[in-house]
Design a protein around this motif. Structure first.
Motif, PDB file in Angstrom:
ATOM      1  N   SER A 197     -19.121  71.600 -11.814  1.00  0.00           N
ATOM      2  CA  SER A 197     -18.176  71.967 -10.754  1.00  0.00           C
ATOM      3  C   SER A 197     -17.889  70.817  -9.791  1.00  0.00           C
ATOM      4  O   SER A 197     -17.005  70.925  -8.941  1.00  0.00           O
ATOM      5  CB  SER A 197     -18.696  73.184  -9.970  1.00  0.00           C
ATOM      6  N   VAL A 198     -18.636  69.711  -9.909  1.00  0.00           N
ATOM      7  CA  VAL A 198     -18.327  68.493  -9.152  1.00  0.00           C
ATOM      8  C   VAL A 198     -18.357  67.316 -10.128  1.00  0.00           C
ATOM      9  O   VAL A 198     -18.958  67.393 -11.206  1.00  0.00           O
ATOM     10  CB  VAL A 198     -19.319  68.242  -7.987  1.00  0.00           C
ATOM     11  N   ASP A 199     -17.699  66.236  -9.730  1.00  0.00           N
ATOM     12  CA  ASP A 199     -17.594  65.062 -10.612  1.00  0.00           C
ATOM     13  C   ASP A 199     -18.691  64.035 -10.378  1.00  0.00           C
ATOM     14  O   ASP A 199     -18.906  63.155 -11.215  1.00  0.00           O
ATOM     15  CB  ASP A 199     -16.230  64.402 -10.404  1.00  0.00           C
ATOM     16  N   ALA A 200     -19.357  64.129  -9.240  1.00  0.00           N
ATOM     17  CA  ALA A 200     -20.440  63.188  -8.925  1.00  0.00           C
ATOM     18  C   ALA A 200     -21.313  63.795  -7.846  1.00  0.00           C
ATOM     19  O   ALA A 200     -20.919  64.749  -7.162  1.00  0.00           O
ATOM     20  CB  ALA A 200     -19.884  61.842  -8.474  1.00  0.00           C
ATOM     21  N   LEU A 201     -22.496  63.235  -7.695  1.00  0.00           N
ATOM     22  CA  LEU A 201     -23.458  63.725  -6.706  1.00  0.00           C
ATOM     23  C   LEU A 201     -24.133  62.555  -6.014  1.00  0.00           C
ATOM     24  O   LEU A 201     -24.678  61.657  -6.667  1.00  0.00           O
ATOM     25  CB  LEU A 201     -24.524  64.594  -7.389  1.00  0.00           C
ATOM     26  N   ALA A 202     -24.106  62.565  -4.689  1.00  0.00           N
ATOM     27  CA  ALA A 202     -24.855  61.601  -3.889  1.00  0.00           C
ATOM     28  C   ALA A 202     -26.069  62.328  -3.342  1.00  0.00           C
ATOM     29  O   ALA A 202     -25.945  63.248  -2.534  1.00  0.00           O
ATOM     30  CB  ALA A 202     -23.995  61.061  -2.749  1.00  0.00           C
ATOM     31  N   SER A 203     -27.265  61.925  -3.781  1.00  0.00           N
ATOM     32  CA  SER A 203     -28.470  62.638  -3.366  1.00  0.00           C
ATOM     33  C   SER A 203     -29.676  61.719  -3.492  1.00  0.00           C
ATOM     34  O   SER A 203     -29.535  60.500  -3.652  1.00  0.00           O
ATOM     35  CB  SER A 203     -28.655  63.912  -4.207  1.00  0.00           C
ATOM     36  N   TYR A 204     -30.878  62.309  -3.473  1.00  0.00           N
ATOM     37  CA  TYR A 204     -32.098  61.525  -3.420  1.00  0.00           C
ATOM     38  C   TYR A 204     -33.283  62.312  -3.979  1.00  0.00           C
ATOM     39  O   TYR A 204     -33.208  63.524  -4.202  1.00  0.00           O
ATOM     40  CB  TYR A 204     -32.397  61.118  -1.971  1.00  0.00           C
ATOM     41  N   GLY A 205     -34.384  61.598  -4.195  1.00  0.00           N
ATOM     42  CA  GLY A 205     -35.651  62.236  -4.558  1.00  0.00           C
ATOM     43  C   GLY A 205     -35.614  63.043  -5.828  1.00  0.00           C
ATOM     44  O   GLY A 205     -35.071  62.627  -6.862  1.00  0.00           O
ATOM     45  N   ASN A 206     -36.202  64.246  -5.753  1.00  0.00           N
ATOM     46  CA  ASN A 206     -36.329  65.096  -6.935  1.00  0.00           C
ATOM     47  C   ASN A 206     -34.986  65.477  -7.537  1.00  0.00           C
ATOM     48  O   ASN A 206     -34.879  65.684  -8.750  1.00  0.00           O
ATOM     49  CB  ASN A 206     -37.115  66.360  -6.585  1.00  0.00           C
ATOM     50  N   ALA A 207     -33.952  65.590  -6.711  1.00  0.00           N
ATOM     51  CA  ALA A 207     -32.631  65.928  -7.227  1.00  0.00           C
ATOM     52  C   ALA A 207     -32.128  64.842  -8.177  1.00  0.00           C
ATOM     53  O   ALA A 207     -31.524  65.140  -9.223  1.00  0.00           O
ATOM     54  CB  ALA A 207     -31.645  66.122  -6.086  1.00  0.00           C
ATOM     55  N   ILE A 208     -32.397  63.595  -7.842  1.00  0.00           N
ATOM     56  CA  ILE A 208     -31.976  62.483  -8.694  1.00  0.00           C
ATOM     57  C   ILE A 208     -32.834  62.435  -9.961  1.00  0.00           C
ATOM     58  O   ILE A 208     -32.323  62.207 -11.066  1.00  0.00           O
ATOM     59  CB  ILE A 208     -32.055  61.150  -7.927  1.00  0.00           C
ATOM     60  N   ILE A 209     -34.131  62.661  -9.809  1.00  0.00           N
ATOM     61  CA  ILE A 209     -35.013  62.701 -10.988  1.00  0.00           C
ATOM     62  C   ILE A 209     -34.545  63.781 -11.954  1.00  0.00           C
ATOM     63  O   ILE A 209     -34.402  63.542 -13.161  1.00  0.00           O
ATOM     64  CB  ILE A 209     -36.470  62.963 -10.556  1.00  0.00           C
ATOM     65  N   SER A 210     -34.283  64.975 -11.428  1.00  0.00           N
ATOM     66  CA  SER A 210     -33.852  66.092 -12.268  1.00  0.00           C
ATOM     67  C   SER A 210     -32.472  65.842 -12.871  1.00  0.00           C
ATOM     68  O   SER A 210     -32.210  66.221 -14.013  1.00  0.00           O
ATOM     69  CB  SER A 210     -33.827  67.391 -11.451  1.00  0.00           C
ATOM     70  N   ALA A 211     -31.600  65.191 -12.113  1.00  0.00           N
ATOM     71  CA  ALA A 211     -30.265  64.886 -12.622  1.00  0.00           C
ATOM     72  C   ALA A 211     -30.359  63.992 -13.853  1.00  0.00           C
ATOM     73  O   ALA A 211     -29.695  64.235 -14.874  1.00  0.00           O
ATOM     74  CB  ALA A 211     -29.427  64.214 -11.540  1.00  0.00           C
ATOM     75  N   HIS A 212     -31.199  62.973 -13.781  1.00  0.00           N
ATOM     76  CA  HIS A 212     -31.381  62.086 -14.925  1.00  0.00           C
ATOM     77  C   HIS A 212     -32.008  62.820 -16.113  1.00  0.00           C
ATOM     78  O   HIS A 212     -31.650  62.565 -17.270  1.00  0.00           O
ATOM     79  CB  HIS A 212     -32.237  60.884 -14.531  1.00  0.00           C
ATOM     80  N   GLN A 213     -32.925  63.725 -15.824  1.00  0.00           N
ATOM     81  CA  GLN A 213     -33.541  64.501 -16.891  1.00  0.00           C
ATOM     82  C   GLN A 213     -32.526  65.399 -17.596  1.00  0.00           C
ATOM     83  O   GLN A 213     -32.737  65.809 -18.738  1.00  0.00           O
ATOM     84  CB  GLN A 213     -34.694  65.337 -16.331  1.00  0.00           C
ATOM     85  N   ASN A 214     -31.421  65.683 -16.899  1.00  0.00           N
ATOM     86  CA  ASN A 214     -30.359  66.512 -17.470  1.00  0.00           C
ATOM     87  C   ASN A 214     -29.162  65.684 -17.940  1.00  0.00           C
ATOM     88  O   ASN A 214     -28.056  66.208 -18.089  1.00  0.00           O
ATOM     89  CB  ASN A 214     -29.899  67.551 -16.447  1.00  0.00           C
ATOM     90  N   GLY A 215     -29.402  64.413 -18.182  1.00  0.00           N
ATOM     91  CA  GLY A 215     -28.375  63.571 -18.787  1.00  0.00           C
ATOM     92  C   GLY A 215     -27.492  62.801 -17.848  1.00  0.00           C
ATOM     93  O   GLY A 215     -26.588  62.070 -18.293  1.00  0.00           O
ATOM     94  N   ALA A 216     -27.681  62.929 -16.542  1.00  0.00           N
ATOM     95  CA  ALA A 216     -26.844  62.203 -15.579  1.00  0.00           C
ATOM     96  C   ALA A 216     -27.170  60.709 -15.620  1.00  0.00           C
ATOM     97  O   ALA A 216     -28.285  60.302 -15.979  1.00  0.00           O
ATOM     98  CB  ALA A 216     -27.064  62.738 -14.171  1.00  0.00           C
ATOM     99  N   THR A 217     -26.200  59.905 -15.242  1.00  0.00           N
ATOM    100  CA  THR A 217     -26.402  58.455 -15.189  1.00  0.00           C
ATOM    101  C   THR A 217     -26.045  57.934 -13.801  1.00  0.00           C
ATOM    102  O   THR A 217     -25.274  58.561 -13.063  1.00  0.00           O
ATOM    103  CB  THR A 217     -25.537  57.724 -16.227  1.00  0.00           C
ATOM    104  N   THR A 218     -26.591  56.781 -13.472  1.00  0.00           N
ATOM    105  CA  THR A 218     -26.365  56.193 -12.157  1.00  0.00           C
ATOM    106  C   THR A 218     -25.022  55.485 -12.101  1.00  0.00           C
ATOM    107  O   THR A 218     -24.756  54.585 -12.902  1.00  0.00           O
ATOM    108  CB  THR A 218     -27.474  55.178 -11.827  1.00  0.00           C
ATOM    109  N   LEU A 219     -24.172  55.901 -11.163  1.00  0.00           N
ATOM    110  CA  LEU A 219     -22.902  55.213 -10.944  1.00  0.00           C
ATOM    111  C   LEU A 219     -23.096  54.083  -9.944  1.00  0.00           C
ATOM    112  O   LEU A 219     -22.521  53.007 -10.079  1.00  0.00           O
ATOM    113  CB  LEU A 219     -21.851  56.203 -10.432  1.00  0.00           C
ATOM    114  N   ALA A 220     -23.920  54.325  -8.926  1.00  0.00           N
ATOM    115  CA  ALA A 220     -24.238  53.296  -7.928  1.00  0.00           C
ATOM    116  C   ALA A 220     -25.562  53.644  -7.265  1.00  0.00           C
ATOM    117  O   ALA A 220     -25.873  54.810  -7.051  1.00  0.00           O
ATOM    118  CB  ALA A 220     -23.133  53.199  -6.881  1.00  0.00           C
ATOM    119  N   SER A 221     -26.341  52.616  -6.943  1.00  0.00           N
ATOM    120  CA  SER A 221     -27.633  52.806  -6.277  1.00  0.00           C
ATOM    121  C   SER A 221     -27.544  52.373  -4.824  1.00  0.00           C
ATOM    122  O   SER A 221     -26.856  51.401  -4.490  1.00  0.00           O
ATOM    123  CB  SER A 221     -28.718  51.994  -6.983  1.00  0.00           C
ATOM    124  N   ALA A 222     -28.273  53.091  -3.970  1.00  0.00           N
ATOM    125  CA  ALA A 222     -28.286  52.765  -2.541  1.00  0.00           C
ATOM    126  C   ALA A 222     -29.488  51.923  -2.150  1.00  0.00           C
ATOM    127  O   ALA A 222     -29.728  51.706  -0.959  1.00  0.00           O
ATOM    128  CB  ALA A 222     -28.265  54.049  -1.719  1.00  0.00           C
TER     129      ALA A 222
END
Length: 342
Positions: A197-222
């Motif tokens: 339902s969204v095209d990208a997510l800016a977040s941190y911590g466990n949300a980012i870990i879980s996102a990667h576990q679900n196939g997400a990739t890094t567009l940009a790092s902070a």
């Protein structure tokens, strides 16, 4: 922390409390009469104190204090986990929290409340800026930040995610109005990303870990955008209360001992992290090692440099219209504990 150091701490605590009571007389948030009354009363009874401590992520502080043998405090500690520093400061504004651990951003927004947010930054926890990312879901056609023009981007309002998304857009030649920003909690943002339902997510911590576990990739790092300054915050009333003041001083030192214990017991801690965050042990250990290599976690006294860093963040947020007026962040800081931390 070994028993010998804990023994030294327990012997030194009455002296620490005495120093606090003397120092408080010069604290701008406390009247001279209050300081004199506290000194006359002698050392406060910490057994009657309850410190309510907030944090984001998962309950690592409570688990870590117990594992490191630092939970034998002469006062009671109640730990609570929040999905963002902004929610911690909402609780603090309602007198439901004594200590908050946030990024630089939440105090800026919280200070816009009628009472100034009921907060004072009393220390900085220097920490890594890893796992603070703008990610895209599996199968996304987005290849660079500029491709997000006109697209829905989830972010966690009034947090580092809010700030670094602004900076990433600016670097890509986009403004805040060029995207469709969607303010969501960490868990809701993750669900929105995975659900499409969204095209990208800016977040941190466990949300980012879980996102990667679900196939997400890094567009940009902070990691190179953020300062690594994470304020330790309390209330003006707690600074003025002799018993709370003494308990907070002790807690800050235990927090540093906890950080030191983690560095000296990385495999053991990685096992605890992996179990609680449902990630592979190897991944948890690698993340821990990388974080300590980037910036060893340590509580420090406030500094002009830290204040200037937060001022730059506030000015950036104002420049893009996220703050309606200039915020002088210096008023949010108190050196009431700086001498003790040194």
């Amino acid at each position: 922390m070994n028993k010998r150091k804990l023994s030294i701490l327990s012997v030194a605590l009455p002296f620490v409390i005495a120093v606090i009571l003397a120092a408080c007389g010069n604290e701008k948030n406390r009247t001279g009469n209050e300081a004199e009354a506290a000194a006359a009363a002698g050392s406060p009874d910490l057994s009657k104190v309850t410190l309510k401590v907030g944090q984001t992520g998962w309950g690592n502080l409570e688990a870590g204090f117990k594992e490191a043998g630092l939970d034998d405090t002469p006062y009671k500690v109640e730990f609570s986990v929040f999905q963002g520093g902004n929610l911690q400061l909402e609780a603090m504004a309602g007198d439901h929290l004594d200590i908050a651990l946030t990024s630089e951003i939440p105090p800026i927004f919280a200070s816009q409340a009628a009472d100034g947010g009921n907060l004072q930054i009393i220390a900085i926890q220097k920490s890594d800026t890893l796992e603070q990312e703008l990610v895209i879901p599996k199968g996304s056609t987005v290849r660079q930040v500029s491709d997000l023009k006109g697209k829905k981007v989830a972010y966690v309002k009034s947090t580092t995610a809010h700030y670094f998304l602004v900076k990433m857009l600016e670097e890509a030649g986009l403004s805040w109005s060029d995207i469709e920003p969607v303010a969501l909690s960490t868990s809701d943002g993750l669900s929105a990303l995975i659900g499409g339902s969204v095209d990208a997510l800016a977040s941190y911590g466990n949300a980012i870990i879980s996102a990667h576990q679900n196939g997400a990739t890094t567009l940009a790092s902070a990691k190179d955008i953020l300062s690594g300054n994470f304020p330790v915050i309390t209330t003006k009333a707690d600074i003025a209360d002799p018993a709370k003041h003494a308990a907070i001083a002790d807690f800050l030192n235990r927090l540093n001992q906890y950080n030191e214990w983690i560095r000296n017991n990385q495999k053991k801690w990685a096992e605890i992290v992996a179990e609680n965050t449902k990630q592979p042990l190897e991944q948890a250990l690698e993340t821990l090692k990388n974080s300590q290599e980037q910036r060893p976690t340590k509580v420090t006294a406030i500094s002009d440099e830290a204040i200037a860093s937060q001022q730059d963040v506030a000015d950036t947020l104002q420049s893009v219209g996220l703050l309606t007026k200039k915020v002088d962040v210096k008023s949010l800081w108190s050196d009431a504990f700086s001498q003790l931390i040194k």
